[in-house]
Scaffold this motif. Sequence first.
Motif, PDB file in Angstrom:
ATOM      1  N   LYS A 160       0.795  -1.232   0.000  1.00 52.76           N
ATOM      2  CA  LYS A 160       0.000   0.000   0.000  1.00 52.76           C
ATOM      3  C   LYS A 160       0.830   1.286   0.000  1.00 52.76           C
ATOM      4  CE  LYS A 160      -1.018   0.179   5.029  1.00 52.76           C
ATOM      5  NZ  LYS A 160      -0.172  -0.937   5.475  1.00 52.76           N
ATOM      6  N   TYR A 161       2.042   1.227   0.531  1.00 57.08           N
ATOM      7  CA  TYR A 161       2.893   2.419   0.535  1.00 57.08           C
ATOM      8  C   TYR A 161       3.977   2.380  -0.548  1.00 57.08           C
ATOM      9  CZ  TYR A 161       0.864   3.830   5.010  1.00 57.08           C
ATOM     10  OH  TYR A 161       0.004   4.238   6.001  1.00 57.08           O
TER      11      TYR A 161
ATOM     12  N   TYR B 220      -5.465   3.861   6.540  1.00 61.39           N
ATOM     13  CA  TYR B 220      -4.724   4.115   5.294  1.00 61.39           C
ATOM     14  C   TYR B 220      -5.544   4.974   4.341  1.00 61.39           C
ATOM     15  CZ  TYR B 220      -2.687   3.109   0.693  1.00 61.39           C
ATOM     16  OH  TYR B 220      -2.150   3.217  -0.569  1.00 61.39           O
TER      17      TYR B 220
END
Length: 930
Positions: free
Chosen positions: A811-812, A845
Amino acid sequence: MKTIHFIFIFGCYIMMSSCISQRAVATYMQQKQTAANIQLSEIKVTPQIPNKHKIIPPKVIDILHSDIEVKFNWDLHQCIGKEKIILKPFMYETDSIVLDAKSMIFHEIKIENSQRKEILYLPSYNKKQLTLKLENKISSNDTILLTLRYTALPDSLVDENGKAIRNNKGLYFVNTKKDEPFKPTQLWTQGEPESNSCWFPTIDKTNEKFTSSITIELPKNFTSLSNGKLVSTKFDGDTKIDKWVNDKPMPAYLHMMAVGDFNVTKDNWNGKLDTTIRYRIENKVSSESAVDTSIQQDTPSDSLHIIAKDSVPMIETNGMEVSYYLEPSYAQNARSIFKNTVEMIDFYSNKLGVIYPWNKYAQVVVRDYVSGAMENTSATLHGDFVQKNNRELVDNSNDDIIAHELFHQWFGDLVTCKTWSHLVLNEGFASFGELLWYEYKYGKDAAQKKGYESLNRYINYAKNYSDGPLINYDYKNPDDMFNVITYQKGARVLQLLRSELGENAFFAGLKSYLTNYAYSSADIDDFRKEMEKTSGRDLQLFFEQWFLNGGHPIIDIRYDYKDSSHQLMIQIEQKQNGDLFKFPLSFKVSQGEVSKTYTFQINKKIESFNVSQIDENANSYPNVFVDPDGNFLGEIIDNKPFYNHILTYNHATSYLEKVRSLQNIVPLQNSVDTIRFTLLSAINDRIDDIRLKALEWINWNEHDNFNQVKDFLIYIANNDFNAKVRASAVRIIGEKKDSSFIDFLIKHTKDSSYTVAGISLKYLYQLAPFIALSECQYLEKDAKGELFNQITNIYSESGNENNLAYFFSEKYKIFNAQRASFITNFSKLLIKYFTPNQSQEAIRYFLERAENDTYSQVRINAFRALKQINIHKEFLLNQEGVDTSPILYFRNEIDNLNTKIQEIIQNEKSKEVLNALIIEGMYKEPVDSN
């Protein structure tokens, strides 16, 4: 590159240091200030109707040299600066000094003459310009030293997003809070069009050039890059101070800084020319030792001690540094990413007859860049799309952008357009430079492909948007000039001029232009005069037609074949609305074994020409191909019979003959077998882009086309060296949804190209979902681009709870457009396998991305994901048979999330994002009470 909206700020105030003398304040402000800071007087700006025709900004003050010293508050995104500016009135006496300085706090302003005598002044500031009203007038014989201490506040500027440059705050801090674990902390600048005055006071106009030094204080583990030469590095505890000196005049917008954890890979260029250009300084500082910004006490003259020579050599060419600044993980790929840079420098220097004009050439890649790339003098800055591993480079090399920005070092940097109206002298030339490189490196066909695509892009833009003049005096904002007209049409007009003048005259003209306007600025008339001087031709009509007027010709060509004489009559009619064009038009005539090229001058609406039989032994009619070299700048309606187009393709000797011939017969492929067979044969053409076009243009659902060449399509997919051709062949095979190709598709998920692998996985999933899902677990270990997109698509459609781990791990690691689609897929799978722990981590997130992501589409998709999660929670809450005890908690959780979402939305500034949220029903535009 942008659409910028200027906001006049009335009654702006600023606090200034008490170092301004009491006498100066008493004289001009009629009051004594005893506080530590003083308040500048209010400036009122009367709005005026904009002048329809932009004039060249008048030069009142001429900056000779700027010494800039900067350090940064990384947490607050501030630049703390000290600047010493040596300046003088350009021609006429003046009692004011006006500098562009956006969103700054000034702590000290000091003005001195050459004898260190302080000059009294009245300061005023409107958040955009600093005006210093002087005690007495100064003349062009007076050289002034202006010292400024200030803090620049770039984040306080209102985002004025443009089409080409998405922001204009000049100085950008990246990931200083370190909330993105896989994004480096960086700092960089973007000056074009007039944004460097957001971090140092200056005259931010293209026609003002000066020498400079930039001294940067930075963390000792970071690396800096700026214009010119790094002359010193000093360490002081956890910091270091780098000093960069640029001893050649350049405009403010081409100054740059980049600071971050960069690995530097160095090459050398050892090119030489028999001649070097030289420039006249005209009182500009010309070397490191040419100016001492301290006042010379023993100098009797009333000017600062400035050493200047009539002319100086430009650079030493032996061993000039060529360097590449990259994130450490990409450093091993530096010479692949910037593969041909050194060869390009050598080629351009020799092609132009003008040696590379700066003392180094560096390229740096940064994150969150607001445009594509920027040709800062001697130090080009690229967006992170340039940073690729070797598999990504299989899909797309960086030749285009590297060539474009490098050619700017001559056109735009060495010689700069006087105003943005004349931007074609920067950007049109840089786009033309791409064509020159392709012509040299990859041959005529590659250059013709480049020109063909450029022309088509311009024609499509003209049809859908506007078709105004290249020299546009009626733009609203400078960003408006960064468009297809300036870039693509500009390049085509320069190619047309090249074809009309001939190779020798054209490049002699460019050399004269670059030599005579070196380290200065020019407009289109200056360029025209240089081309006239070297060619001996009057080019007034050419420049009026192609640079100063808009539009383009549309020609309808008809043929009349005379049976008795085998003669051919060609009729050309101009069909465009508006004025007629005058231009040469070439025809390649082929008959039997003979080919000849004729050029006719088109001056009237309708022109007719006769072509006699050129091969006496041939029984066939002459076959004609219009504009064989691709120099015509307009649309061609060619009414040639289809069999003549086929004949042209079969005997073609160039890319242009092939592609236009095929394009003309594509609409008839379903009704004429000969056309169909011609298109099918083209998938085996020697030119890779012709193979690709044929694969794209063939109707694979008609006439059993697929089965006739199935084996060859497989061969192409397996063996073609061009990844785009392989990808197209795999797509065609995959769209047949034939289970006999499962093994074929599995094999191609391992292709060296991420695009081919991704397309293969897409169609494998359609045929065998479970096999594709199993393959994803192997492929996800090295997945980027299209392959990564397909893996996340498949997981969102058919994945299980275990596949959520991939989304959490990645996700990052992905950014921008890819992150936007990733978030959509992530939320889709999350809702299917909704658990409290995972949902809370994912919600955090999505909230982070909605609030902080620099890419607007990511924020939009994050808001959408949060909306879908809340809808799903509402659904669970209303299910029959659900335990009622946690309902109150669940309801509070939904309400709290909605509150957080609305808080973030209230701080959102992007109109694009807010408009999307209106459509989603997540935001209501405030009603104007007036």
